[in-house]
Enzyme design. Sequence first.
Site, PDB file in Angstrom:
ATOM      1  N   ASN A 199      -9.780  -0.599  -2.529  1.00  0.00           N
ATOM      2  CA  ASN A 199      -8.366  -0.416  -2.192  1.00  0.00           C
ATOM      3  C   ASN A 199      -7.520  -1.018  -3.318  1.00  0.00           C
ATOM      4  OD1 ASN A 199      -5.762  -0.633  -1.207  1.00  0.00           O
ATOM      5  ND2 ASN A 199      -6.375  -1.387   0.809  1.00  0.00           N
ATOM      6  N   CYS A 229       0.820  -1.230   0.000  1.00  0.00           N
ATOM      7  CA  CYS A 229       0.000   0.000   0.000  1.00  0.00           C
ATOM      8  C   CYS A 229       0.846   1.269   0.000  1.00  0.00           C
ATOM      9  CB  CYS A 229      -0.933   0.013   1.196  1.00  0.00           C
ATOM     10  SG  CYS A 229      -1.986  -1.429   1.225  1.00  0.00           S
ATOM     11  N   HIS A 250      -3.788   7.139   1.106  1.00  0.00           N
ATOM     12  CA  HIS A 250      -4.002   5.810   0.518  1.00  0.00           C
ATOM     13  C   HIS A 250      -5.434   5.389   0.831  1.00  0.00           C
ATOM     14  CE1 HIS A 250      -4.008   1.609  -0.146  1.00  0.00           C
ATOM     15  NE2 HIS A 250      -3.929   1.283   1.133  1.00  0.00           N
TER      16      HIS A 250
HETATM   17  O1  UT7 Z   1      -4.475  -1.095   2.669  1.00  0.00           O
HETATM   18  C1  UT7 Z   1      -3.606  -1.659   3.594  1.00  0.00           C
HETATM   19  C2  UT7 Z   1      -3.992  -1.374   4.947  1.00  0.00           C
HETATM   20  N1  UT7 Z   1      -5.267  -1.953   5.231  1.00  0.00           N
HETATM   21  C3  UT7 Z   1      -6.057  -1.366   6.094  1.00  0.00           C
HETATM   22  O2  UT7 Z   1      -5.722  -0.318   6.584  1.00  0.00           O
HETATM   23  C4  UT7 Z   1      -7.337  -2.072   6.469  1.00  0.00           C
HETATM   24  C5  UT7 Z   1      -7.610  -1.855   7.921  1.00  0.00           C
HETATM   25  N2  UT7 Z   1      -8.741  -2.611   8.435  1.00  0.00           N
HETATM   26  C6  UT7 Z   1     -10.027  -2.397   8.036  1.00  0.00           C
HETATM   27  O3  UT7 Z   1     -10.269  -1.621   7.163  1.00  0.00           O
HETATM   28  C7  UT7 Z   1     -11.125  -3.110   8.783  1.00  0.00           C
HETATM   29  O4  UT7 Z   1     -10.587  -3.786   9.890  1.00  0.00           O
HETATM   30  C8  UT7 Z   1     -11.934  -4.106   7.897  1.00  0.00           C
HETATM   31  C9  UT7 Z   1     -12.816  -3.351   6.938  1.00  0.00           C
HETATM   32  C10 UT7 Z   1     -11.010  -5.030   7.165  1.00  0.00           C
HETATM   33  C11 UT7 Z   1     -12.856  -4.976   8.777  1.00  0.00           C
HETATM   34  O5  UT7 Z   1     -13.700  -4.143   9.538  1.00  0.00           O
HETATM   35  P1  UT7 Z   1     -13.865  -4.379  11.102  1.00  0.00           P
HETATM   36  O6  UT7 Z   1     -14.813  -3.367  11.567  1.00  0.00           O
HETATM   37  O7  UT7 Z   1     -12.483  -4.393  11.711  1.00  0.00           O
HETATM   38  O8  UT7 Z   1     -14.566  -5.797  11.161  1.00  0.00           O
HETATM   39  P2  UT7 Z   1     -14.034  -7.171  11.811  1.00  0.00           P
HETATM   40  O9  UT7 Z   1     -12.917  -7.738  11.025  1.00  0.00           O
HETATM   41  O10 UT7 Z   1     -13.819  -6.946  13.277  1.00  0.00           O
HETATM   42  O11 UT7 Z   1     -15.293  -8.095  11.614  1.00  0.00           O
HETATM   43  C12 UT7 Z   1     -16.541  -7.833  12.288  1.00  0.00           C
HETATM   44  C13 UT7 Z   1     -17.567  -8.894  11.903  1.00  0.00           C
HETATM   45  C14 UT7 Z   1     -17.066 -10.312  12.070  1.00  0.00           C
HETATM   46  O12 UT7 Z   1     -18.161 -11.094  12.520  1.00  0.00           O
HETATM   47  P3  UT7 Z   1     -18.313 -11.472  14.073  1.00  0.00           P
HETATM   48  O13 UT7 Z   1     -17.056 -12.227  14.434  1.00  0.00           O
HETATM   49  O14 UT7 Z   1     -18.422 -10.169  14.813  1.00  0.00           O
HETATM   50  O15 UT7 Z   1     -19.556 -12.294  14.102  1.00  0.00           O
HETATM   51  C15 UT7 Z   1     -16.683 -10.739  10.679  1.00  0.00           C
HETATM   52  O16 UT7 Z   1     -16.780 -12.131  10.492  1.00  0.00           O
HETATM   53  O17 UT7 Z   1     -17.906  -8.769  10.520  1.00  0.00           O
HETATM   54  C16 UT7 Z   1     -17.740 -10.040   9.858  1.00  0.00           C
HETATM   55  N3  UT7 Z   1     -17.306  -9.770   8.484  1.00  0.00           N
HETATM   56  C17 UT7 Z   1     -18.161  -9.553   7.474  1.00  0.00           C
HETATM   57  N4  UT7 Z   1     -19.503  -9.525   7.426  1.00  0.00           N
HETATM   58  C18 UT7 Z   1     -20.080  -9.271   6.249  1.00  0.00           C
HETATM   59  C19 UT7 Z   1     -16.041  -9.688   8.019  1.00  0.00           C
HETATM   60  N5  UT7 Z   1     -16.073  -9.405   6.705  1.00  0.00           N
HETATM   61  C20 UT7 Z   1     -17.375  -9.324   6.355  1.00  0.00           C
HETATM   62  C21 UT7 Z   1     -18.017  -9.052   5.142  1.00  0.00           C
HETATM   63  N6  UT7 Z   1     -19.370  -9.022   5.132  1.00  0.00           N
HETATM   64  N7  UT7 Z   1     -17.338  -8.808   3.993  1.00  0.00           N
END
Ligand code: UT7
Length: 334
Positions: free
Chosen positions: A291, A115, A261
């Site tokens: 992204n 990134c 980014h």
């Molecule tokens: O570009 C390089 C650098 N990258 C970044 O900076 C990315 C940084 N991270 C993020 O942007 C976020 O952490 C994400 C968008 C990747 C994820 O968002 P989050 O709010 O951190 O969600 P999470 O990973 O904590 O997941 C929350 C819930 C989980 O379910 P439970 O365990 O709470 O039941 C996941 O299984 O959301 C679920 N989940 C989804 N649900 C529907 C994960 N992905 C999805 C999805 N659709 N695509």
Amino acid sequence: MYNSRITGLGKYLPETVVTNDDLSKMMDTNDAWIQERTGIKERRWIKQGSDDTSAIMGAKASEIAIERAGIDKDDIDFIVFATMTPDYYFPGCGVQIQDLLGLKNVGAIDIRNQCSGFIYALSVADQFIKTGMYKNVLVVGAEYHSNGLDKSTRGRGVTVIFGDGAGACIVSREEDNSKGILSTHLHSEGKYADKLIVEAPSIRHWVPEIMEAGEDDLSYFPHMDGTFVFKHAVVRFSEVIMEGLMKNGLQKDDIDMLIPHQANLRIAQFIQKKFGLSDDQVFNNIMKYGNTTAASVIIALTEAWEEGKVKEGDNVVLAAFGSGFTWGSAIIKW
Ligand code: UT7
């Protein structure tokens, strides 16, 4: 010591739009979750059967940048290509660009900084211009993610985020010292490599090992600890923007345009609030393209410039954070 300036910008996005609803037909996800957590509405994915690759998209963006810079392709002295999705394990995409564009036998390097790749690539070009070694350097950022993502529910935490695309710019020697790239700032912290990684195929995990592991092995898909990455991103983005401002005797108020980014709209909004910037001082297009890692900053910069949002005399700040971890910023007087 010479000065360097971005003299031409170009971008290329594949035509096929993949909406959040399209993804929900492939895996258990939905538009509301994706928009709320990331800000993404749609992304571009290369159509199966298309000739596009990272190198080919990069070449298409480069042709536009070269034309807008008003130079002949024979004036290009060096190529820097940033990608985490190269066409081949080796050789890199930089040499493919040399061939695809029919450039002279100039040097070409690939930058593997995910990134932050474009910021690193820009910094390399900037140094070559400032030392006087080269007059015009082609800098490319391009990614072809869609062919390497897990499109089942297993991969939803990563797959909904990434998009394909390319951007390019020409960095040229500038006689006027009052404008150009003022400084670049680069950092890394390798102990978190496993927080955002594609482990295989690699020399450590070669093809027979993957095949033996079978269906349950996910090492060849990107793995991300999203929450962990998010927490580090907001801190490092802020630090490296401040570092760049301080180096140039600038304050937060001096920022005319911040182009972060495009990792997550919530990260960009956090930084915007922290720096007290208005909506028209921060450029985001993650809603349309997702992204695109090493391509994201250069696609966004190109689009901001095309829309007249980057103007002569503006203080433009570019910043990125990602896998490695690596992060960086560039401060530019446009
Ligand atoms: O570009 C390089 C650098 N990258 C970044 O900076 C990315 C940084 N991270 C993020 O942007 C976020 O952490 C994400 C968008 C990747 C994820 O968002 P989050 O709010 O951190 O969600 P999470 O990973 O904590 O997941 C929350 C819930 C989980 O379910 P439970 O365990 O709470 O039941 C996941 O299984 O959301 C679920 N989940 C989804 N649900 C529907 C994960 N992905 C999805 C999805 N659709 N695509």
